[in-house]
Design a protein around this motif. Structure first.
Motif, short mmCIF file in Angstrom:
data_model
loop_
_atom_site.label_atom_id
_atom_site.label_comp_id
_atom_site.label_asym_id
_atom_site.label_seq_id
_atom_site.Cartn_x
_atom_site.Cartn_y
_atom_site.Cartn_z
N LYS A 281 0.84 -1.21 0.00
CA LYS A 281 0.00 0.00 0.00
C LYS A 281 0.87 1.26 0.00
O LYS A 281 0.65 2.20 -0.76
CB LYS A 281 -0.92 -0.02 1.22
N LYS A 285 1.16 4.12 -3.00
CA LYS A 285 0.99 5.56 -2.76
C LYS A 285 2.21 6.33 -3.25
O LYS A 285 2.10 7.40 -3.84
CB LYS A 285 0.82 5.82 -1.26
N LEU A 302 -5.67 0.66 -1.80
CA LEU A 302 -5.66 1.98 -1.16
C LEU A 302 -6.68 2.07 -0.02
O LEU A 302 -6.48 2.78 0.96
CB LEU A 302 -5.90 3.08 -2.19
#
Ligand SMILES: [Zn+2]
Length: 394
Positions: A281, A285, A302
């Protein structure tokens, strides 16, 4: 604790690419305790699982080759479990016990609980879930392409910074074990073969193929019991060097053909667990991973938080994340060998420190990293551990 040095006359220290060099790069002090210590052998999770999954894939390949079981998917309880127990026994005889909660070593008849959740063995724990996913995902595509399995490689290099009287030897040995895929088998394979599909889609591979003088070539394969590293992370680079070095070692064997590309399988990608997903994750990002999710996969990564269940990602995303193609390149090959020379120089230097009477903790560097330290057996007495566990005196 004193370090045992074999008799003076002549020794050539031998370093395995994964067992020594990559383990040292993970953490020098941990490597020291594992490999050269008198403590009982015990391995951090990743090393145990790496050994285990290699063993399972090799044994499965042999079974497949002997025509015992040709059709995939294989059933965990009646097929894969046999292989797992066989590999576990082999590792146990080398003193390697599975870390807690990772693997159930018992059969239905066993009455004691061990480290399992209850006595209803066998339990399909993390290592088994991943072994099943690895076998049933890649077995059907990979096994038909294997020309030679468990090929042992060995090469000799000059000892870096050799000093007469101080250095242990003027040479050092590099070893590794690979699976080899050959061009012949690649041509025979069905066009539904995923590995062939990915190879054909790889522009670097196509270019190498076009420039090849002979019609024979090879692809080398290695399995990694871990998640795909982010771009530019130490593991990402180390794996790149490792594959280049394997190609160099392979080229020393007279029967070999040119190695065009290496394939790494990051097997944890087939079934991610919490820590891996949290890392993924973050990478999504930061856009620090080369295989980015889209659509629903992106959304579920996300939106995920550690209190949620692990979402099921699309098959194509899992496949793409778990396979990494590394084209061979002469310039990076030279650089990779240089990197390994540097690591060997470092290890040899630490050994010399110890032989000269320095205590272990002062002789070896550390590489504190929360995940490595949390899984490390030596965290309680390592001064630099990044784990939050309290320090105790050994
Ligand atoms: Zn169990």
């Amino acid at each position: 604790m004193s370090l045992s040095i074999r008799s003076k006359p002549y020794i050539i220290p031998e370093y395995s690419l994964t067992g020594d060099l990559l383990a040292y790069l993970t953490c020098p002090l941990q490597y020291r305790y594992q490999n050269k210590g008198t403590l009982p052998p015990s391995m951090p999770i990743q090393l145990w699982f790496g050994d285990f999954i290699h063993g399972v894939m090799e044994e499965a390949y042999l079974k497949w080759k002997e025509n015992e079981w040709k059709d995939f998917p294989w059933d965990w309880e009646t097929q894969i479990r046999q292989i797992e127990l066989e590999i576990h026994k082999r590792m146990e005889s080398r003193g390697l016990q599975p870390p807690a909660n990772l693997f159930c070593p018992f059969t239905e008849e066993d009455e004691h609980q061990g480290l399992c959740p209850d006595t209803h063995h066998p339990h399909k724990l993390v290592a088994s879930i991943r072994a099943e996913a690895a076998l049933n995902t890649w077995g059907p595509h990979l096994f038909p392409l294997v020309d030679d399995s468990e090929v042992r490689l060995k090469g000799i290099r000059d000892m870096p910074h050799y000093q007469k009287g101080t250095s242990r030897s003027n040479y050092y040995g590099v070893t590794g074990i690979i699976d080899v895929l050959s061009s012949v088998k690649l041509e025979e394979a069905s066009d539904r073969n995923l590995i062939i599909k990915y190879l054909h889609r790889d522009p670097a591979f196509q270019e190498k193929l076009a420039n090849l003088d002979s019609d024979k070539y090879e692809v080398i394969v290695d399995y990694k019991g871990m998640k795909r590293p982010s771009i530019g992370s130490p593991s990402w680079d180390h794996h790149y060097w490792q594959v280049q070095t394997y190609a160099w070692l392979r080229s020393l064997q007279p029967e070999s053909n040119p190695v065009l590309i290496g394939i790494l399988f990051y097997l944890n990608e087939l079934s991610l667990f919490k820590e891996d997903l949290a890392e993924l994750k973050r990478e999504v990002k930061e856009e620090s991973t080369d295989i980015m999710p889209d659509g629903g996969d992106r959304e579920s990564i996300l939106k995920w938080n550690p209190k949620h269940r692990i979402p099921l990602f699309s098959e194509s995303f899992r496949h793409l994340r778990s396979i990494r193609m590394i084209p061979m390149d002469e310039v990076s090959l030279e650089r990779s060998l240089q990197e390994f020379d540097n690591v060997v120089a470092d290890i040899e230097g630490s050994i010399i420190n110890e032989v000269d009477g320095q205590v272990i903790q002062a002789s070896w560097k550390t590489n504190p990293d929360k995940r490595t330290c949390d899984a490390c057996d030596y965290k309680t007495f390592c001064k630099n551990s990044a784990s939050t566990k309290k320090l105790t005196v050994p």
